[in-house]
Design a protein around this motif. Structure first.
Motif, PDB file in Angstrom:
ATOM      1  N   GLN A 296      -3.660   6.100  -3.252  1.00  0.00           N
ATOM      2  CA  GLN A 296      -3.349   4.805  -2.639  1.00  0.00           C
ATOM      3  C   GLN A 296      -2.859   3.795  -3.667  1.00  0.00           C
ATOM      4  O   GLN A 296      -1.985   2.998  -3.414  1.00  0.00           O
ATOM      5  N   PHE A 297      -3.476   3.808  -4.835  1.00  0.00           N
ATOM      6  CA  PHE A 297      -3.072   2.890  -5.912  1.00  0.00           C
ATOM      7  C   PHE A 297      -3.606   3.449  -7.221  1.00  0.00           C
ATOM      8  O   PHE A 297      -4.405   4.386  -7.227  1.00  0.00           O
TER       9      PHE A 297
ATOM     10  N   GLU B  21      -7.338  -8.858   3.713  1.00  0.00           N
ATOM     11  CA  GLU B  21      -6.181  -8.789   2.792  1.00  0.00           C
ATOM     12  C   GLU B  21      -5.792 -10.209   2.367  1.00  0.00           C
ATOM     13  O   GLU B  21      -6.045 -10.584   1.245  1.00  0.00           O
TER      14      GLU B  21
ATOM     15  N   LEU C 273     -14.117  -4.113   6.155  1.00  0.00           N
ATOM     16  CA  LEU C 273     -12.691  -4.314   6.465  1.00  0.00           C
ATOM     17  C   LEU C 273     -12.244  -5.561   5.713  1.00  0.00           C
ATOM     18  O   LEU C 273     -12.881  -6.606   5.803  1.00  0.00           O
ATOM     19  N   PHE C 274     -11.163  -5.450   4.981  1.00  0.00           N
ATOM     20  CA  PHE C 274     -10.679  -6.603   4.224  1.00  0.00           C
ATOM     21  C   PHE C 274      -9.597  -7.317   5.025  1.00  0.00           C
ATOM     22  O   PHE C 274      -8.719  -6.662   5.592  1.00  0.00           O
TER      23      PHE C 274
ATOM     24  N   ARG D  79      -8.188  -6.274  -6.307  1.00  0.00           N
ATOM     25  CA  ARG D  79      -7.027  -6.991  -6.848  1.00  0.00           C
ATOM     26  C   ARG D  79      -5.848  -6.034  -6.769  1.00  0.00           C
ATOM     27  O   ARG D  79      -6.026  -4.829  -6.978  1.00  0.00           O
TER      28      ARG D  79
ATOM     29  N   THR E  22      -9.756   5.842   5.279  1.00  0.00           N
ATOM     30  CA  THR E  22      -8.581   6.501   5.851  1.00  0.00           C
ATOM     31  C   THR E  22      -7.483   5.460   6.023  1.00  0.00           C
ATOM     32  O   THR E  22      -7.759   4.263   6.024  1.00  0.00           O
TER      33      THR E  22
ATOM     34  N   GLU F 137      -4.669   4.008   8.806  1.00  0.00           N
ATOM     35  CA  GLU F 137      -4.938   3.726  10.217  1.00  0.00           C
ATOM     36  C   GLU F 137      -3.977   4.490  11.109  1.00  0.00           C
ATOM     37  O   GLU F 137      -2.766   4.408  10.945  1.00  0.00           O
TER      38      GLU F 137
ATOM     39  N   ARG G  76     -10.554  -0.171  -9.521  1.00  0.00           N
ATOM     40  CA  ARG G  76      -9.200  -0.709  -9.733  1.00  0.00           C
ATOM     41  C   ARG G  76      -9.131  -1.388 -11.104  1.00  0.00           C
ATOM     42  O   ARG G  76      -8.090  -1.421 -11.734  1.00  0.00           O
TER      43      ARG G  76
ATOM     44  N   CYS H 111       0.824  -1.220   0.000  1.00  0.00           N
ATOM     45  CA  CYS H 111       0.000   0.000   0.000  1.00  0.00           C
ATOM     46  C   CYS H 111       0.855   1.265   0.000  1.00  0.00           C
ATOM     47  O   CYS H 111       1.815   1.379   0.778  1.00  0.00           O
TER      48      CYS H 111
ATOM     49  N   LYS I 118      -1.690  -3.525  12.638  1.00  0.00           N
ATOM     50  CA  LYS I 118      -2.265  -4.487  11.690  1.00  0.00           C
ATOM     51  C   LYS I 118      -1.470  -5.799  11.649  1.00  0.00           C
ATOM     52  O   LYS I 118      -1.924  -6.776  11.052  1.00  0.00           O
TER      53      LYS I 118
ATOM     54  N   ASN J  47     -14.456   2.242   5.400  1.00  0.00           N
ATOM     55  CA  ASN J  47     -13.378   1.260   5.255  1.00  0.00           C
ATOM     56  C   ASN J  47     -12.202   1.869   6.010  1.00  0.00           C
ATOM     57  O   ASN J  47     -11.396   2.617   5.461  1.00  0.00           O
ATOM     58  N   ILE J  48     -12.189   1.577   7.306  1.00  0.00           N
ATOM     59  CA  ILE J  48     -11.259   2.236   8.235  1.00  0.00           C
ATOM     60  C   ILE J  48     -10.660   1.159   9.136  1.00  0.00           C
ATOM     61  O   ILE J  48     -10.764  -0.013   8.823  1.00  0.00           O
TER      62      ILE J  48
HETATM   63  N1  SAM Z   1      -6.563   1.414   6.234  1.00  0.00           N
HETATM   64  C1  SAM Z   1      -7.680   0.547   6.277  1.00  0.00           C
HETATM   65  C2  SAM Z   1      -7.263  -0.875   6.065  1.00  0.00           C
HETATM   66  O1  SAM Z   1      -6.144  -1.129   5.694  1.00  0.00           O
HETATM   67  O2  SAM Z   1      -8.114  -1.732   6.293  1.00  0.00           O
HETATM   68  C3  SAM Z   1      -8.737   0.856   5.293  1.00  0.00           C
HETATM   69  C4  SAM Z   1      -8.486   1.651   4.089  1.00  0.00           C
HETATM   70  S1  SAM Z   1      -7.392   0.972   2.900  1.00  0.00           S
HETATM   71  C5  SAM Z   1      -7.225   2.562   2.271  1.00  0.00           C
HETATM   72  C6  SAM Z   1      -8.524   0.043   1.882  1.00  0.00           C
HETATM   73  C7  SAM Z   1      -8.017  -1.166   1.180  1.00  0.00           C
HETATM   74  O3  SAM Z   1      -7.219  -0.826   0.069  1.00  0.00           O
HETATM   75  C8  SAM Z   1      -7.149  -2.108   1.944  1.00  0.00           C
HETATM   76  O4  SAM Z   1      -7.900  -2.922   2.805  1.00  0.00           O
HETATM   77  C9  SAM Z   1      -6.479  -2.906   0.831  1.00  0.00           C
HETATM   78  O5  SAM Z   1      -7.167  -4.113   0.565  1.00  0.00           O
HETATM   79  C10 SAM Z   1      -6.617  -2.003  -0.387  1.00  0.00           C
HETATM   80  N2  SAM Z   1      -5.311  -1.736  -1.005  1.00  0.00           N
HETATM   81  C11 SAM Z   1      -4.194  -1.305  -0.402  1.00  0.00           C
HETATM   82  N3  SAM Z   1      -3.174  -1.233  -1.296  1.00  0.00           N
HETATM   83  C12 SAM Z   1      -3.665  -1.646  -2.480  1.00  0.00           C
HETATM   84  C13 SAM Z   1      -3.112  -1.826  -3.788  1.00  0.00           C
HETATM   85  N4  SAM Z   1      -1.843  -1.586  -4.035  1.00  0.00           N
HETATM   86  N5  SAM Z   1      -3.917  -2.274  -4.781  1.00  0.00           N
HETATM   87  C14 SAM Z   1      -5.211  -2.529  -4.558  1.00  0.00           C
HETATM   88  N6  SAM Z   1      -5.796  -2.376  -3.337  1.00  0.00           N
HETATM   89  C15 SAM Z   1      -5.030  -1.950  -2.307  1.00  0.00           C
END
Ligand code: SAM
Ligand code: SF4
Length: 461
Positions: free
Chosen positions: A350-351, A191, A188-189, A268, A131, A133, A311, A93, A207, A166-167
């Motif tokens: 973020q991506f 991952e 919440l994923f 993805r 956001t 974390e 994405r 990330c 995390k 999604n926090i």
């Molecule tokens: N910070 C919180 C977290 O990690 O659960 C929530 C927000 S985060 C901005 C949202 C999601 O973006 C993460 O759970 C992750 O699955 C996804 N993410 C992070 N880096 C990514 C990437 N390079 N490509 C695609 N999705 C990504």
């Protein structure tokens, strides 16, 4: 150590189901057509399919299941990134704490209101607030303030009616406060559900604690949040494993709370600033496998919403709509302040995004494919969440509400926000939809449209 995921059981199930024959696959697909979902064994069989011909049958059945439950509706939403500061160091990330290339930014409440206003002016009604974390009290208060700001922001007659989040994962006590702030779905994923891979990807920060992360939904549901959204970030571990693990997570929630997640997201891995992992994923998922993931999930958990983000590319998104996706983001920016800036001049995203079109372009495209964009938030506003939503969905009653609500909210979009071309195409789709409705549904929908045209803000059932 939690036992929500039984890794050995997953590997054994996957090993048992190599090279499935046609008869077995067809039996499973006919079971899936009855909309009762599938067992882990069935899913492992579908995962093992490598014949193009059988795969097409899976896609075809997923399309039928999607149409039976969701009709041609696609719910639309947009992300709002409030902050990219983060105390974690997820290797994939751009927001991770070690990434010194990224310009850090946390929006003020005034800036959040400005971003919200821009989204309202596009015609959006649903936002997912995101956001990075950070784990102090102020950060949580910031989240509560941001939700309040989004709900309080108005532009003309428009407003945001559902704020999903999604926090970070929180304590039960803080989840109670989130519920009191009226969040929609708490997403919440995990991952990756694969513990060793998870540990490698999240070596530092809060995390790093796999168990705290995977039990977040238990705490959220204990606190009374009944719409939760789970997901895996595809590309980190073998997707065969992740699918069966998602199903184990769902089974756990069903067993503990009598209800599974409201949605599953299928992000993805995409390239992200300064991340080698994001540019060359350890377990690359091909486009065809990505479609297979969506189709199998649709068959396995037919009543759970599937969320697809920007994405993915335009072409792949178009394919996925058919296979079972029920909610999509559109016109997304993945940096704080992204809607106010014409481009990401802060290098704060973020991506990378695969579908860069604006909302109107996406809506026009969806309509041209025969899908009905829905901006509906009625279920949430009328308290049809959690178990009461699933009860209506499983008995097929929800469709009688969703179709009129989708048409009316789309009509509102066309009246106030659409470009002339989109309006023309949309009006034709609505006319076609009404012509195909029962007389009773048609009259109900026309009554709601009349209320809307008279200026009623709450025209839904
Ligand atoms: N910070 C919180 C977290 O990690 O659960 C929530 C927000 S985060 C901005 C949202 C999601 O973006 C993460 O759970 C992750 O699955 C996804 N993410 C992070 N880096 C990514 C990437 N390079 N490509 C695609 N999705 C990504
Ligand atoms: Fe932070 Fe979430 Fe990115 Fe991890 S995925 S670095 S927790 S924003």
């Amino acid at each position: 150590m939690t036992n929500i995921i039984d890794e050995q059981k997953i590997f054994n199930t996957l090993d048992k189901h190599q090279q499935p024959d046609r008869i077995l696959v067809q039996e499973i697909l006919s079971k899936a057509s009855e909309l009762g979902g599938l067992s882990a064994e069935d899913v492992a069989t579908l995962i093992a399919i490598d014949s193009e011909e059988l795969l097409l049958e899976v896609f075809h059945t997923a399309k039928k299941v999607k149409e039976a439950i969701y009709g041609n509706r696609l719910v639309i939403f947009a992300p709002l990134y409030a902050s990219n500061t983060c105390t974690n160091n997820c290797l994939y990330c751009a927001f991770r704490t070690d990434n010194k290339e990224l310009k850090r930014r946390t929006l003020s409440q005034t800036e959040i209101a400005e971003e919200t206003k821009l989204l309202i002016d596009q015609g959006q009604k649903r936002i997912v607030l995101l956001t990075g974390e950070a784990h102090d009290h102020d950060n949580f208060q910031y989240i509560l303030d941001s939700i309040a700001t989004i709900y309080a922001t108005k532009s003309g007659a428009g407003k945001i009616c559902r704020v999903n989040t999604n926090i970070a994962p929180y304590t039960v006590e803080n989840f109670r406060r989130l519920k009191a702030a009226n969040i929609g779905t708490y997403q919440l994923f995990q991952e990756t559900y694969h513990r060793d891979t998870y540990q490698k990807m999240h070596a530092a920060g809060k995390k790093a604690d796999y168990d705290w992360h995977i039990t977040a939904m238990d705490r959220a549901m204990t606190a009374g949040i009944d719409d939760v959204g789970i997901g895996a970030l595809f590309g980190l571990a073998n997707w065969h494993f992740e699918i069966l693990a998602l199903l184990q997570h769902i089974a756990h929630l069903n067993q503990e709370f009598g209800i599974g997640p409201h949605t599953i997201s299928v992000p993805r891995l995409e390239p992200a600033s300064g991340s080698n992992i994001a540019s060359s994923p350890p377990y690359l998922v091909s486009d065809q496998d990505f479609c297979k993931i969506i189709a199998i999930l649709r068959l396995a958990v037919p009543y759970t919403g599937i969320i697809l983000s920007t994405r993915e590319s335009v072409a792949l998104r178009r394919q996925c709509f058919e296979l079972g996706v029920s909610q999509i983001s559109a016109g997304s920016r993945t940096s704080p302040g992204g809607y106010s800036e014409s481009k990401d001049k802060f290098n704060a995203s973020q991506f990378s995004v695969g579908d860069c079109r604006n909302l109107d372009e996406v809506v026009k495209d969806i309509v041209s494919l025969g899908f009905m964009p829905s901006f509906c938030t009625a279920c949430y506003r009328l308290g049809r969440t959690g178990e009461s939503f699933m009860e209506l969905a499983k008995t097929g009653k929800i469709k009688n509400m969703c179709t009129p609500n989708a048409i009316v909210t789309f009509k509102e979009y066309l009246l106030h926000y659409a470009s002339p071309d989109t309006r023309d195409a949309g009006e034709k789709l609505i006319a076609k939809e009404l012509a195909a409705s029962s007389e009773q549904q048609k009259q109900l929908t026309l009554k709601l449209i009349a209320q809307l045209e008279e200026g009623t803000q709450e025209a839904y059932i």
